[in-house]
Design an enzyme around this catalytic site. Structure first.
Site, short mmCIF file in Angstrom:
data_model
loop_
_atom_site.label_atom_id
_atom_site.label_comp_id
_atom_site.label_asym_id
_atom_site.label_seq_id
_atom_site.Cartn_x
_atom_site.Cartn_y
_atom_site.Cartn_z
N HIS A 123 0.87 -1.18 0.00
CA HIS A 123 0.00 0.00 0.00
C HIS A 123 0.91 1.24 0.00
CE1 HIS A 123 -2.72 2.98 1.87
NE2 HIS A 123 -3.73 2.20 1.49
N ASP A 200 3.26 -4.22 8.03
CA ASP A 200 2.03 -3.46 7.88
C ASP A 200 0.87 -4.42 8.15
OD1 ASP A 200 -0.28 -2.30 6.97
OD2 ASP A 200 0.53 -1.69 5.02
N GLN A 203 -4.34 -4.89 7.29
CA GLN A 203 -5.37 -5.83 6.82
C GLN A 203 -5.35 -7.16 7.56
OE1 GLN A 203 -7.78 -5.03 4.90
NE2 GLN A 203 -7.05 -3.14 3.98
N LYS A 226 -10.43 -0.22 10.75
CA LYS A 226 -10.63 -1.40 9.90
C LYS A 226 -11.07 -2.61 10.72
CE LYS A 226 -7.15 -0.04 6.47
NZ LYS A 226 -7.97 0.46 5.37
N CYS A 366 -4.80 2.50 -3.58
CA CYS A 366 -3.54 3.00 -3.00
C CYS A 366 -2.42 1.99 -3.19
CB CYS A 366 -3.69 3.34 -1.51
SG CYS A 366 -4.96 4.55 -1.20
N1 C6P Z 1 -6.28 0.57 2.94
C1 C6P Z 1 -8.09 0.25 1.41
O1 C6P Z 1 -9.19 0.54 0.94
P1 C6P Z 1 -4.79 3.92 7.13
O2 C6P Z 1 -5.41 4.71 6.04
O3 C6P Z 1 -3.53 4.58 7.62
O4 C6P Z 1 -5.74 3.52 8.20
O5 C6P Z 1 -4.36 2.52 6.47
C2 C6P Z 1 -3.43 2.52 5.43
C3 C6P Z 1 -3.23 1.14 4.91
C4 C6P Z 1 -1.99 0.56 5.06
N2 C6P Z 1 -1.75 -0.68 4.64
C5 C6P Z 1 -2.70 -1.43 4.07
C6 C6P Z 1 -2.39 -2.83 3.65
C7 C6P Z 1 -3.98 -0.89 3.88
O6 C6P Z 1 -4.92 -1.63 3.30
C8 C6P Z 1 -4.24 0.43 4.29
C9 C6P Z 1 -5.58 1.06 4.04
C10 C6P Z 1 -7.59 1.03 2.60
O7 C6P Z 1 -7.43 -0.66 0.97
C11 C6P Z 1 -7.69 2.50 2.39
S1 C6P Z 1 -6.65 3.07 1.07
#
Ligand code: C6P
Length: 416
Positions: A123, A200, A203, A226, A366
């Site tokens: 991401h 990371d 997910q 999430k 993203c």
């Molecule tokens: N993915 C998706 O629709 P934040 O925005 O900081 O809470 O999470 C960022 C992020 C980082 N790593 C992974 C693997 C992610 O999936 C995400 C967030 C969302 O896929 C929003 S772009």
């Protein structure tokens, strides 16, 4: 006990909504999940009965609010099997957690010609902070490949990790392919060259039982929103001792020990990284979300998702004219299912299914490096959680048939 989505749905007020005259089928859980009533009520309860700034006052409300906030640190720690509550830092989201490490650890430990190893399925939150770090330090970025079956090419990664590697940062679960990466194996490779492994977990923490000690990583980052919690709360876990080695990320109130005109000393533990008034109410409500998940049991959450994901992949693949990306082995993947409908741009697909009350995501998610690897501008993505039921997948499939009918053979990728 296994997950009973039909029962759970009653806890989620938003799932009672009709969208465009149809019951909402919310299949965009990888973006953010819906919130159960206890989480929403916990926010109201905090503001109605406990609201105070924390770690400062010694009056009753301040003490109660501080305790409620700190209790969540213990719950977040338990959620990922961490040993010490003091190794948990609250941030705004996964993105901020990763940026914090890039600044606070990266700036002090990387120099010109050092290497940062990532993968093509990351991401942007796990790419851009390292690109910025590379620009500040002169370090180089390397990206491990993906195999045609959607798994990380572990041999490519192994070859990439060498004496110049200072840090490896990899997603535990891809938000596009659903791929679950073999973190324990990657930890061995990373530690063999004395580098730091950052994971990371945006997910994975919501969907799998996670144990950071078994994973063997040095840093694990995830987001409350999430996993049934409110927006605006992220978690950063660092292995015992690592936070103490790092300089602060932001300066201000609460992160100090002593302030003198010529300089300051820092608070101990996670407080060094929590400058200013934190997101108290949302952290406390996140604690309620963690309680909710733990009452269900993360093993059960995972089992439910395996079931509905397998059902969805099967349905998508047998419907014809649909390409599904990512691993087919259900043990090697989570519930983010990316797909394309032949000849229909993902944005059009998403708009059409929305007319039937179905929320999926369309776009690059993203993950532009991954889109380039897949050779597509965008995909559709359905992603599942505890409250999703098979009939919602059936509704999606019916709506996709409509998209195919409407667009016929027009290839919207080449159409102007
Ligand atoms: N993915 C998706 O629709 P934040 O925005 O900081 O809470 O999470 C960022 C992020 C980082 N790593 C992974 C693997 C992610 O999936 C995400 C967030 C969302 O896929 C929003 S772009």
């Amino acid at each position: 006990m296994s997950i009973q989505p039909a029962q759970l749905r009653k806890d989620f007020p938003i799932l009672e909504r009709q969208i465009n005259g149809h019951p909402l089928a919310y299949l965009d859980n990888a973006a953010t999940t819906q919130k159960p009533r206890p989480v929403i009520e916990s926010l109201v309860h905090y503001y109605e009965t406990q609201n105070a700034n924390i770690h400062r006052g010694i009056h009753t409300l301040a003490v109660e609010a501080t305790k409620a906030y700190e209790d969540v640190r213990a719950k977040a720690s338990k959620h990922i099997g961490a040993t010490n509550t003091e190794d948990i830092v609250f941030t705004r989201n996964t993105t901020e957690s990763l940026n914090l490490v890039a600044r606070a650890w990266g700036d002090a430990n990387l120099q010109e010609d050092d290497e940062i190893v990532l993968s093509l399925m990351e991401h942007h939150s796990n790419i851009v902070p390292w690109q910025l770090l590379a620009a500040r330090t002169g370090a180089r970025l390397r990206y491990a490949d993906i195999a045609p079956n959607g798994l990380l090419q572990i041999d490519s990664l192994r070859k990439m990790i060498g004496n110049r590697t200072k840090l490896v940062s990899i997603t535990h679960m891809s938000n596009v392919l659903g791929t679950i990466n073999p973190i324990a194996e990657i930890a061995e490779m990373t530690h063999a060259v004395g580098a730091l492994l950052i994971v990371d977990g945006a997910q994975s923490a919501p969907h799998l039982p996670v144990d950071v000690n078994q994973l063997g990583c040095d840093v694990f980052a995830f987001s409350a929103h999430k996993m049934l919690g409110p927006t605006g709360v992220g978690v950063l876990w660092a292995r015992p001792g690592l936070l103490a080695e790092m300089d602060p990320f932001l300066g201000g109130g609460e992160m100090i020990s002593i302030v003198r005109p010529e300089g300051s000393t820092w608070a101990e533990g996670p407080h060094k990284f929590e400058a200013g008034t934190p997101n108290i109410a949302d952290v406390i409500a996140f604690g309620t979300a963690l309680d909710y998940l733990h009452d269900l049991g993360m093993e059960n959450v995972r089992e439910h998702e395996k079931h509905i994901t397998a059902y969805a992949i099967d349905a998508l693949e047998s419907s014809g004219g649909i390409t599904v990306h990512g691993p087919r082995d259900i043990e090697a993947r989570g519930g983010a299912v990316s797909f394309e409908v032949d000849g229909v741009h993902p944005h059009d697909v998403s708009t059409i299914v929305d007319a039937y009350g179905i929320a999926i995501r369309a776009g690059h998610h993203c993950a532009q490096l991954l889109m380039r690897y897949l050779n597509v501008p965008a995909t559709n993505r359905a992603s599942f959680y505890i409250y999703n039921e098979e009939h919602e997948v059936d509704a999606l499939l019916n709506a996709l048939e409509e998209a195919k009918r409407m667009f016929g053979n027009v290839d919207s990728r080449t159409a102007v």
